[in-house]
Design a protein around this motif. Structure first.
Motif, short mmCIF file in Angstrom:
data_model
loop_
_atom_site.label_atom_id
_atom_site.label_comp_id
_atom_site.label_asym_id
_atom_site.label_seq_id
_atom_site.Cartn_x
_atom_site.Cartn_y
_atom_site.Cartn_z
N LEU A 48 0.81 -1.04 0.12
CA LEU A 48 0.04 -0.02 0.05
C LEU A 48 0.72 1.18 0.14
CD1 LEU A 48 -2.64 -0.90 2.60
CD2 LEU A 48 -3.10 -1.07 0.13
N GLY A 49 0.58 2.05 -0.66
CA GLY A 49 1.16 3.70 -0.95
C GLY A 49 2.22 3.68 -2.00
N LEU A 50 2.55 2.16 -2.24
CA LEU A 50 3.74 2.27 -3.55
C LEU A 50 3.10 3.17 -4.84
CD1 LEU A 50 5.21 -1.17 -3.46
CD2 LEU A 50 6.20 0.92 -2.55
N ARG A 51 3.90 3.75 -5.36
CA ARG A 51 3.42 4.41 -6.69
C ARG A 51 3.09 3.05 -7.73
NH1 ARG A 51 4.91 9.45 -7.88
NH2 ARG A 51 5.14 8.90 -10.26
N LYS A 52 2.04 3.61 -8.72
CA LYS A 52 1.65 2.73 -9.74
C LYS A 52 2.69 2.26 -10.56
CE LYS A 52 -1.63 2.54 -13.29
NZ LYS A 52 -2.71 3.29 -14.22
N ASP A 53 3.74 3.21 -11.01
CA ASP A 53 4.78 2.78 -11.69
C ASP A 53 6.25 1.98 -10.77
OD1 ASP A 53 5.92 5.20 -10.20
OD2 ASP A 53 6.35 6.00 -12.22
N THR A 54 5.81 1.61 -9.73
CA THR A 54 7.13 0.91 -8.89
C THR A 54 7.34 -0.14 -9.76
OG1 THR A 54 6.14 1.84 -6.79
CG2 THR A 54 7.49 0.13 -6.90
N GLY A 55 8.66 -0.32 -9.83
CA GLY A 55 9.11 -1.50 -10.62
C GLY A 55 9.12 -2.93 -10.04
N THR A 56 9.13 -3.84 -10.74
CA THR A 56 9.07 -5.22 -10.19
C THR A 56 9.89 -5.63 -9.21
OG1 THR A 56 8.24 -6.04 -12.29
CG2 THR A 56 9.02 -7.71 -10.82
N GLU A 57 11.13 -5.18 -9.44
CA GLU A 57 12.38 -5.35 -8.23
C GLU A 57 11.99 -4.71 -7.09
OE1 GLU A 57 16.32 -4.44 -9.87
OE2 GLU A 57 15.97 -5.80 -11.69
N ALA A 58 11.48 -3.53 -7.13
CA ALA A 58 11.28 -2.80 -5.72
C ALA A 58 10.11 -3.51 -5.26
CB ALA A 58 11.02 -1.48 -6.04
N ILE A 59 9.12 -4.06 -5.83
CA ILE A 59 8.10 -4.77 -5.13
C ILE A 59 8.50 -6.16 -4.43
CG2 ILE A 59 5.93 -5.77 -5.50
CD1 ILE A 59 5.40 -3.74 -7.91
N ALA A 60 9.38 -6.98 -5.25
CA ALA A 60 9.88 -8.01 -4.95
C ALA A 60 10.71 -7.84 -3.52
CB ALA A 60 10.44 -8.80 -6.14
N SER A 61 11.45 -6.62 -3.64
CA SER A 61 12.39 -6.43 -2.46
C SER A 61 11.58 -6.37 -1.23
CB SER A 61 13.24 -5.20 -2.76
OG SER A 61 13.91 -5.04 -1.78
N ARG A 62 10.36 -5.47 -1.33
CA ARG A 62 9.52 -5.18 -0.27
C ARG A 62 8.97 -6.56 0.39
NH1 ARG A 62 6.34 -0.43 0.92
NH2 ARG A 62 8.29 0.60 0.19
N ILE A 63 8.79 -7.42 -0.64
CA ILE A 63 8.04 -8.82 -0.43
C ILE A 63 9.08 -9.78 0.66
CG2 ILE A 63 6.96 -11.06 -0.91
CD1 ILE A 63 5.62 -9.11 -3.34
N HIS A 64 10.16 -9.55 -0.03
CA HIS A 64 11.60 -10.08 0.38
C HIS A 64 11.48 -9.72 1.90
CE1 HIS A 64 13.60 -13.20 -2.19
NE2 HIS A 64 13.22 -12.28 -3.16
N GLU A 65 11.51 -8.33 2.23
CA GLU A 65 11.90 -7.88 3.69
C GLU A 65 10.78 -8.47 4.34
OE1 GLU A 65 11.52 -3.72 3.42
OE2 GLU A 65 13.03 -3.55 1.71
#
Length: 91
Positions: A48-65
């Motif tokens: 939640l709150g991530l920008r619509k254009d956030t990249g796949t790597e950044a999203i995966a990194s958040r999930i890894h965290e």
């Protein structure tokens, strides 16, 4: 916005997203397994709150965290696969 995909680990993942320029609401479902079970809610909240254009790597990194901090096990899905389906829903 909705995306549904059979991921490389073999399970079906469905993502429903509401956003303007930022992700306001997200629901992840599918036939994969997470342990502990409440980890999915924590993953959704972390997106939640991530920008619509956030990249796949950044999203995966958040999930890894989130999974790492909670010693979570993902069966039939990976952070990268979840991130790919989330990105697809945001298109």
């Amino acid at each position: 916005m909705i995306a549904s995909q059979k991921v490389k680990e073999g399970k079906l993942v469905k993502v429903e997203v509401e956003c303007d320029g930022f992700i306001k609401k997200i629901k992840i479902t599918g036939d994969f397994f997470l342990h502990p079970e409440d980890i999915l809610e924590k993953i959704e909240k972390s997106i939640l709150g991530l920008r619509k254009d956030t990249g796949t790597e950044a999203i995966a990194s958040r999930i890894h965290e989130i999974t790492g901090a909670n010693d979570a096990q993902m069966i039939g899905v990976s952070p990268e696969s979840l991130a790919l389906v989330i990105r697809e829903a945001l298109k």
